[in-house]
Scaffold this motif. Structure first.
Motif, PDB file in Angstrom:
ATOM      1  N   VAL A 102       0.862  -1.186   0.000  1.00 44.26           N
ATOM      2  CA  VAL A 102       0.000   0.000   0.000  1.00 44.26           C
ATOM      3  C   VAL A 102       0.901   1.241   0.000  1.00 44.26           C
ATOM      4  O   VAL A 102       1.754   1.382   0.884  1.00 44.26           O
ATOM      5  CB  VAL A 102      -0.914   0.002   1.258  1.00 44.26           C
ATOM      6  CG1 VAL A 102      -1.764   1.263   1.299  1.00 44.26           C
ATOM      7  CG2 VAL A 102      -1.805  -1.246   1.272  1.00 44.26           C
ATOM      8  N   PHE A 103       0.742   2.081  -1.025  1.00 42.06           N
ATOM      9  CA  PHE A 103       1.566   3.287  -1.148  1.00 42.06           C
ATOM     10  C   PHE A 103       0.686   4.531  -1.202  1.00 42.06           C
ATOM     11  O   PHE A 103      -0.402   4.503  -1.800  1.00 42.06           O
ATOM     12  CB  PHE A 103       2.362   3.270  -2.455  1.00 42.06           C
ATOM     13  CG  PHE A 103       3.463   2.257  -2.501  1.00 42.06           C
ATOM     14  CD1 PHE A 103       4.661   2.484  -1.849  1.00 42.06           C
ATOM     15  CD2 PHE A 103       3.299   1.087  -3.226  1.00 42.06           C
ATOM     16  CE1 PHE A 103       5.689   1.545  -1.909  1.00 42.06           C
ATOM     17  CE2 PHE A 103       4.317   0.148  -3.294  1.00 42.06           C
ATOM     18  CZ  PHE A 103       5.522   0.379  -2.633  1.00 42.06           C
ATOM     19  N   LYS A 104       1.204   5.615  -0.652  1.00 43.87           N
ATOM     20  CA  LYS A 104       0.540   6.904  -0.841  1.00 43.87           C
ATOM     21  C   LYS A 104       0.808   7.330  -2.282  1.00 43.87           C
ATOM     22  O   LYS A 104       1.958   7.227  -2.755  1.00 43.87           O
ATOM     23  CB  LYS A 104       1.158   7.914   0.132  1.00 43.87           C
ATOM     24  CG  LYS A 104       0.193   8.903   0.686  1.00 43.87           C
ATOM     25  CD  LYS A 104       0.898   9.826   1.645  1.00 43.87           C
ATOM     26  CE  LYS A 104       0.216   9.814   2.993  1.00 43.87           C
ATOM     27  NZ  LYS A 104       0.697  10.827   3.888  1.00 43.87           N
ATOM     28  N   LEU A 105      -0.209   7.803  -2.974  1.00 46.10           N
ATOM     29  CA  LEU A 105      -0.041   8.193  -4.377  1.00 46.10           C
ATOM     30  C   LEU A 105       0.990   9.312  -4.540  1.00 46.10           C
ATOM     31  O   LEU A 105       1.664   9.395  -5.565  1.00 46.10           O
ATOM     32  CB  LEU A 105      -1.403   8.623  -4.949  1.00 46.10           C
ATOM     33  CG  LEU A 105      -1.437   8.969  -6.424  1.00 46.10           C
ATOM     34  CD1 LEU A 105      -1.021   7.790  -7.304  1.00 46.10           C
ATOM     35  CD2 LEU A 105      -2.823   9.444  -6.832  1.00 46.10           C
ATOM     36  N   SER A 106       1.141  10.133  -3.511  1.00 46.62           N
ATOM     37  CA  SER A 106       2.132  11.212  -3.609  1.00 46.62           C
ATOM     38  C   SER A 106       3.556  10.646  -3.568  1.00 46.62           C
ATOM     39  O   SER A 106       4.510  11.327  -3.889  1.00 46.62           O
ATOM     40  CB  SER A 106       1.933  12.217  -2.477  1.00 46.62           C
ATOM     41  OG  SER A 106       1.877  11.554  -1.240  1.00 46.62           O
ATOM     42  N   GLU A 107       3.718   9.351  -3.195  1.00 45.61           N
ATOM     43  CA  GLU A 107       5.055   8.756  -3.109  1.00 45.61           C
ATOM     44  C   GLU A 107       5.394   7.868  -4.289  1.00 45.61           C
ATOM     45  O   GLU A 107       6.554   7.678  -4.625  1.00 45.61           O
ATOM     46  CB  GLU A 107       5.164   7.922  -1.824  1.00 45.61           C
ATOM     47  CG  GLU A 107       5.207   8.782  -0.571  1.00 45.61           C
ATOM     48  CD  GLU A 107       4.998   7.981   0.708  1.00 45.61           C
ATOM     49  OE1 GLU A 107       4.800   6.757   0.640  1.00 45.61           O
ATOM     50  OE2 GLU A 107       5.011   8.623   1.773  1.00 45.61           O
ATOM     51  N   VAL A 108       4.376   7.270  -4.925  1.00 37.43           N
ATOM     52  CA  VAL A 108       4.614   6.329  -6.028  1.00 37.43           C
ATOM     53  C   VAL A 108       3.623   6.599  -7.147  1.00 37.43           C
ATOM     54  O   VAL A 108       2.423   6.687  -6.904  1.00 37.43           O
ATOM     55  CB  VAL A 108       4.472   4.873  -5.508  1.00 37.43           C
ATOM     56  CG1 VAL A 108       4.212   3.919  -6.632  1.00 37.43           C
ATOM     57  CG2 VAL A 108       5.731   4.452  -4.756  1.00 37.43           C
ATOM     58  N   LYS A 109       4.130   6.759  -8.374  1.00 34.33           N
ATOM     59  CA  LYS A 109       3.218   7.071  -9.488  1.00 34.33           C
ATOM     60  C   LYS A 109       2.932   5.828 -10.354  1.00 34.33           C
ATOM     61  O   LYS A 109       1.825   5.596 -10.791  1.00 34.33           O
ATOM     62  CB  LYS A 109       3.823   8.152 -10.394  1.00 34.33           C
ATOM     63  CG  LYS A 109       4.042   9.480  -9.691  1.00 34.33           C
ATOM     64  CD  LYS A 109       2.730  10.249  -9.534  1.00 34.33           C
ATOM     65  CE  LYS A 109       2.908  11.498  -8.737  1.00 34.33           C
ATOM     66  NZ  LYS A 109       3.121  11.295  -7.298  1.00 34.33           N
ATOM     67  N   ASN A 110       3.977   5.026 -10.629  1.00 36.48           N
ATOM     68  CA  ASN A 110       3.799   3.891 -11.558  1.00 36.48           C
ATOM     69  C   ASN A 110       3.503   2.600 -10.821  1.00 36.48           C
ATOM     70  O   ASN A 110       4.265   1.648 -10.885  1.00 36.48           O
ATOM     71  CB  ASN A 110       5.058   3.727 -12.419  1.00 36.48           C
ATOM     72  CG  ASN A 110       5.322   4.962 -13.215  1.00 36.48           C
ATOM     73  OD1 ASN A 110       4.434   5.446 -13.912  1.00 36.48           O
ATOM     74  ND2 ASN A 110       6.518   5.505 -13.081  1.00 36.48           N
TER      75      ASN A 110
END
Ligand SMILES: Cc1cc2nc3c(=O)[nH]c(=O)nc-3n(C[C@H](O)[C@H](O)[C@H](O)COP(=O)(O)OP(=O)(O)OC[C@H]3O[C@@H](n4cnc5c(N)ncnc54)[C@H](O)[C@@H]3O)c2cc1C
Length: 262
Positions: free
Chosen positions: A253-261
């Motif tokens: 689970v990633f914050k979208l502000s940290e990972v785009k692809n």
């Protein structure tokens, strides 16, 4: 007890068909875990697969699995009383402790609803600690709907929206037909105090993110799940690296502000 790096043999409590290609197994494994974490499950001589925990219970672990290849097809044949190897749990799941007091939106597509279900069960348990809760779940057809037997319970505590992409001919179904993204778009909610957890096919997540952004929801309010291929699951093989982060340790689970692809 034992190390989370070593596979242990656990008993299968049940194996239930959820849809034509998806099944849920319950394992007799009492293991402390966070919603959104995953385990590595293996059958000797066949192989190992990372699978998200689709429950939140102190008594057992549920895994909901789509049959796509060798390991998942072999797992589908497990019966009550059979034994299977598991290790974990791994990864960082949904930061639900951190977002207490907020309104929570879960958006899932197909088998992506499985990891969200662990988060949903956490919210059912700690309902009073959260604001409004919206569940959006989308499937290809009525026959693909997962966890339909839970819908009545979910409706008691949350705003539940279910949709199927299309209706095969001669299907009796009175629910909503269309992409789940449309239901998200049509809902009138403000961005204030919201947090969004999403898991599903990348195309669905990309479209949903566009819609959420139009509603004013910022990237640091949105969490996405990544299902990057992996082997070790504890940061050694680096097979699951995205933009310098490891899906197995820093995610899934990633914050979208940290990972785009994702
Ligand atoms: C953190 C994590 C959590 C997951 N949780 C779940 C879950 O809860 N339920 C579930 O059904 N699946 C989940 N998956 C996906 C699952 O691990 C794969 O479907 C499984 O490993 C396939 O193994 P197999 O031997 O059956 O298929 P294989 O024979 O290995 O593969 C069949 C086909 O699927 C492709 N494939 C396999 N794994 C992936 C992947 N991760 N991404 C893209 N393509 C892939 C292969 O390239 C091949 O084309 C998760 C994956 C990750 C990384």
């Amino acid at each position: 007890m034992g190390s989370k790096y070593l596979p242990r043999s656990v008993k299968v409590v049940s194996n239930k068909i959820e849809s034509a290609d998806t099944f849920s197994i319950v394992l007799d494994w009492k293991i402390k875990h966070d919603p959104g974490q995953f385990v590595q499950i293996s059958i000797p001589g066949i192989g190992e697969a990372p699978i998200s925990i689709a429950s939140y219970s102190k008594k057992h672990i549920q895994l909901t699995i789509r049959k796509v290849g060798n390991v998942t097809n072999s797992l589908s044949k497990l019966k009550k009383g059979d034994r299977v190897f598991v290790r974990g749990p791994y990864g960082s799941g949904y930061p639900l402790e951190e977002v207490k007091g907020k309104d929570v939106i879960f958006i899932g597509g197909g088998c992506g609803v499985a990891p969200l279900k662990g988060g949903i069960e956490y919210l059912e348990k700690y309902r009073k600690h959260f604001g409004e809760v919206f569940l959006f779940v989308g499937y290809r057809s009525p026959g693909d709907i997962l966890f339909e037997d839970k819908h009545d319970d979910w409706k008691k505590d949350f705003h539940l929206f279910v949709s199927v992409d299309k209706l095969p001919s001669k299907t009796c179904y009175s629910g909503n037909v269309g992409f789940i993204t449309e239901l998200v778009e049509n809902q009138k909610f403000t961005a204030k105090n919201k947090v969004v957890f999403m898991c599903g096919p990348p195309i669905m997540m990309e479209k949903t993110i566009e819609i959420l952004k139009k509603k004013g929801i910022k990237e640091d309010q949105i969490y996405v799940s990544s299902e990057r291929l992996m082997y070790c699951a504890f940061g050694l093989c680096c097979h699951c690296m995205i933009e310098g982060k490891l899906t197995c340790l820093d995610g899934p689970v990633f914050k979208l502000s940290e990972v785009k692809n994702f």
